[in-house]
Motif scaffolding. Structure first.
Motif, short mmCIF file in Angstrom:
data_model
loop_
_atom_site.label_atom_id
_atom_site.label_comp_id
_atom_site.label_asym_id
_atom_site.label_seq_id
_atom_site.Cartn_x
_atom_site.Cartn_y
_atom_site.Cartn_z
N THR A 151 -21.64 -47.39 15.17
CA THR A 151 -22.14 -46.76 13.96
C THR A 151 -23.00 -45.55 14.32
O THR A 151 -23.87 -45.65 15.19
CB THR A 151 -22.99 -47.74 13.13
OG1 THR A 151 -22.18 -48.85 12.74
CG2 THR A 151 -23.54 -47.06 11.88
N GLN A 201 -21.36 -43.69 9.43
CA GLN A 201 -19.93 -43.99 9.59
C GLN A 201 -19.72 -45.00 10.71
O GLN A 201 -20.35 -44.94 11.77
CB GLN A 201 -19.15 -42.71 9.90
CG GLN A 201 -18.83 -41.86 8.70
CD GLN A 201 -17.59 -41.00 8.94
OE1 GLN A 201 -16.61 -41.42 9.55
NE2 GLN A 201 -17.63 -39.77 8.44
N LYS A 202 -18.79 -45.94 10.45
CA LYS A 202 -18.35 -46.89 11.48
C LYS A 202 -17.16 -46.26 12.19
O LYS A 202 -16.15 -45.95 11.56
CB LYS A 202 -17.95 -48.21 10.83
CG LYS A 202 -17.52 -49.29 11.82
CD LYS A 202 -18.71 -49.97 12.48
CE LYS A 202 -19.42 -50.90 11.52
NZ LYS A 202 -20.44 -51.74 12.21
N LYS A 238 -11.56 -44.58 11.35
CA LYS A 238 -12.35 -45.47 10.49
C LYS A 238 -12.17 -46.92 10.92
O LYS A 238 -11.05 -47.40 11.09
CB LYS A 238 -11.93 -45.30 9.03
CG LYS A 238 -12.19 -43.90 8.49
CD LYS A 238 -11.79 -43.78 7.03
CE LYS A 238 -12.72 -44.56 6.12
NZ LYS A 238 -14.09 -44.01 6.13
N GLU A 241 -15.96 -51.98 7.92
CA GLU A 241 -17.42 -52.07 7.94
C GLU A 241 -17.93 -53.40 8.50
O GLU A 241 -19.03 -53.47 9.04
CB GLU A 241 -17.97 -51.86 6.52
CG GLU A 241 -17.90 -50.43 6.03
CD GLU A 241 -18.75 -49.49 6.86
OE1 GLU A 241 -19.82 -49.91 7.35
OE2 GLU A 241 -18.34 -48.33 7.04
#
Length: 316
Positions: A151, A201-202, A238, A241
């Motif tokens: 992250t 952002q992950k 991406k 999460e």
């Protein structure tokens, strides 16, 4: 798969430091084991074989005006044995390496020490003796790279380069106190992704590359991103999460990853370059590794790794 080759293990021509000193005839001190030939019974990593074949092809196509090229300019250290150079008689189908020096000098070792070493090599040495482990199979390139979920915690402009951003990234590392120990990652994303959009952002990071100083700031990991042909549009990969930071990502259909502690040798870095050349996004937006016309999805414990909008794009 390991590649068989022939190895010429050259050792000292004489058995003593001063040949003929005691006998008066240096020929009596010649070393009968000064050359041991391992005829196709040695094995090297595929990356070494690729380097050797590329060197042979370069020599075969080079012109005299570009200077003389020698096979021996390609050299490696074979663990626990010495330094080896490619032989001039090598071919693409018959690789030959010559040992040019051992790892250490053993002149003057006492008989007592030699006997102790021989005893250990036979499995002696008393208590605590361990059975010798079997040689490990070579790990394919894609499984040697540490791709981890992370992250982005903060982003700042690089003070010395307009095209670079300095990111603090949680890659799952822990400090001595058990708390999060972020890594500094210098990324060429300035002007391509707004800094404020990066925070939180992950993402996918490569965490076992050798740290590199980028315009004065040490970068200790790398962010993976997809880009279009013009390299104008860039998207970070991406990660779902729910995936914890530090999770080792896998390629679906392959054995579990076994990443090197650090990819820092010439051969290891070439392995990473080969992996990077095979990464892309599919028509469905999945991050994939393409090998021998077969695609392997990059996955996590919570599902596949994807791009936001870029399809059939380069990932690097």
């Amino acid at each position: 798969t390991a590649v068989p080759c022939t190895v010429n293990q050259y050792d000292r021509l004489f058995t003593t430091e001063e040949p003929g000193k005691e006998s008066g005839d240096y020929l009596t001190d010649l070393n009968p084991d000064s050359l041991q030939v391992l005829d196709k019974s040695a094995f090297v990593e595929p990356s070494v074989a690729l380097d050797a074949k590329a060197k042979l092809e370069e020599i075969g196509t080079s012109s005299t005006s570009s200077g003389t090229l020698y096979p021996s300019s390609l050299a490696y250290q074979f663990e626990r044995s010495g330094y080896f150079a490619l032989d001039k008689d090598s071919s693409a189908d018959d690789l030959v390496f010559n040992r040019v020096t051992t790892l250490r000098d053993t002149w003057g070792v006492t008989d007592k020490k030699q006997n102790a070493q021989q005893q250990r090599s036979r499995g002696g040495g008393g208590r605590g003796q361990k059975q010798q482990s079997k040689p490990q199979e070579p790990v394919e390139d894609a499984r040697r790279v540490a791709l981890r979920a992370a992250t982005i915690l903060s982003v700042l402009p690089h003070p010395e380069a307009d095209s670079l951003l300095v990111c603090e990234v949680d890659c799952g590392d822990k400090g001595d106190d058990g708390g999060t120990q972020p890594r500094t990652v210098v990324a060429g994303l300035a002007g391509k992704i707004p800094a404020e959009d990066l925070v939180g952002q992950k993402v996918v990071t490569v965490t076992n590359l050798k740290p590199a100083k980028m315009r004065g700031i040490m970068s200790t990991a790398m962010l993976l991103a997809a880009s279009d042909e013009s390299d104008e549009k860039v998207e970070l990969l991406k990660v779902p999460e729910s995936v914890p930071n530090g999770e080792l990502l896998q390629f679906e259909g392959k054995e579990p990853s076994q990443p090197d502690e650090m990819l820092k040798s010439k051969g290891a870095l070439k392995a990473w370059e080969r992996v990077k050349a095979c990464l892309q996004s599919s028509k469905d937006g999945d991050a994939i590794y393409v090998s021998a016309e077969e695609a392997f999805r990059m996955t996590s414990s919570a599902g596949p790794i994807k791009t936001e909008t870029l399809r059939e794009a380069v990932i690097q």
